[in-house]
Scaffold this active site. Structure first.
Site, PDB file in Angstrom:
ATOM      1  CB  CYS A  90      -4.123   2.917   6.100  1.00 56.77           C
ATOM      2  SG  CYS A  90      -3.903   2.731   4.318  1.00 56.77           S
ATOM      3  CB  CYS A  98      -5.071  -0.663   2.495  1.00 54.71           C
ATOM      4  SG  CYS A  98      -3.775  -1.092   3.676  1.00 54.71           S
ATOM      5  CB  CYS A 130      -0.894  -0.010   1.231  1.00 59.10           C
ATOM      6  SG  CYS A 130      -1.906   1.476   1.415  1.00 59.10           S
ATOM      7  CB  CYS A 168      -9.529  -3.854 -11.444  1.00 61.66           C
ATOM      8  SG  CYS A 168      -9.216  -2.608 -12.677  1.00 61.66           S
ATOM      9  CB  CYS A 217      -0.225   2.275   5.602  1.00 57.44           C
ATOM     10  SG  CYS A 217      -0.886   0.681   5.058  1.00 57.44           S
TER      11      CYS A 217
END
Length: 137
Positions: A101, A98, A49, A123, A52
């Site tokens: 976060c 995510c 991510c 996607c 984070c």
């Protein structure tokens, strides 16, 4: 949905992220198709991510869907992402966040007929990810 482990104010996210990253990760925007840096990448590694640093996907689960965004058939593990119903555009989709976060990553689609083990296509916006290449040794 549980609370995110990382909680920042919008101002704190704006300091941490570029304008494009903030628009996608924190405001559920979408980058234009075929413009993302990881759309065609075949580099072995881990996709984290961008907000984070949590591990989300691995290159071994990435496949060519030719849809304009990086596509994966499975996240790193079932707890790396959160799936949430998204009816914003007048159609039902499944948003991918995510788990660490709660940043917007993209959407997941099923039953499209891709020859993958899960019959799913995560996607994901390139701007939501950071590729950490595998150690070549």
């Amino acid at each position: 949905m549980t609370e995110p482990k990382i909680q920042l104010t919008d101002d704190e996210w704006r300091e941490k992220l570029s304008a494009a990253e903030f628009a996608v990760l924190r405001r559920a925007g979408t980058e234009r198709p075929f413009t993302g840096e990881y759309t065609d990448t075949k580099t072995p590694g881990v996709y984290e991510c961008r907000a984070c640093g949590a591990e989300l996907f691995r290159s071994t689960e990435k496949f060519e869907s030719h849809c304009g965004w990086p596509s994966f058939f499975d996240p790193k593990d079932s707890e790396a992402v959160i799936l949430r119903r998204d009816d914003i555009l007048g159609m039902t989709r499944v948003e991918v966040l995510c788990a660490n976060c709660h940043s917007h990553l993209g959407h997941v689609f099923e039953g499209e007929g891709y020859p993958t083990p899960t019959d799913q296509r995560y996607c994901i916006n390139s701007v939501s990810l950071r590729l950490v290449p595998s150690d070549p040794t």
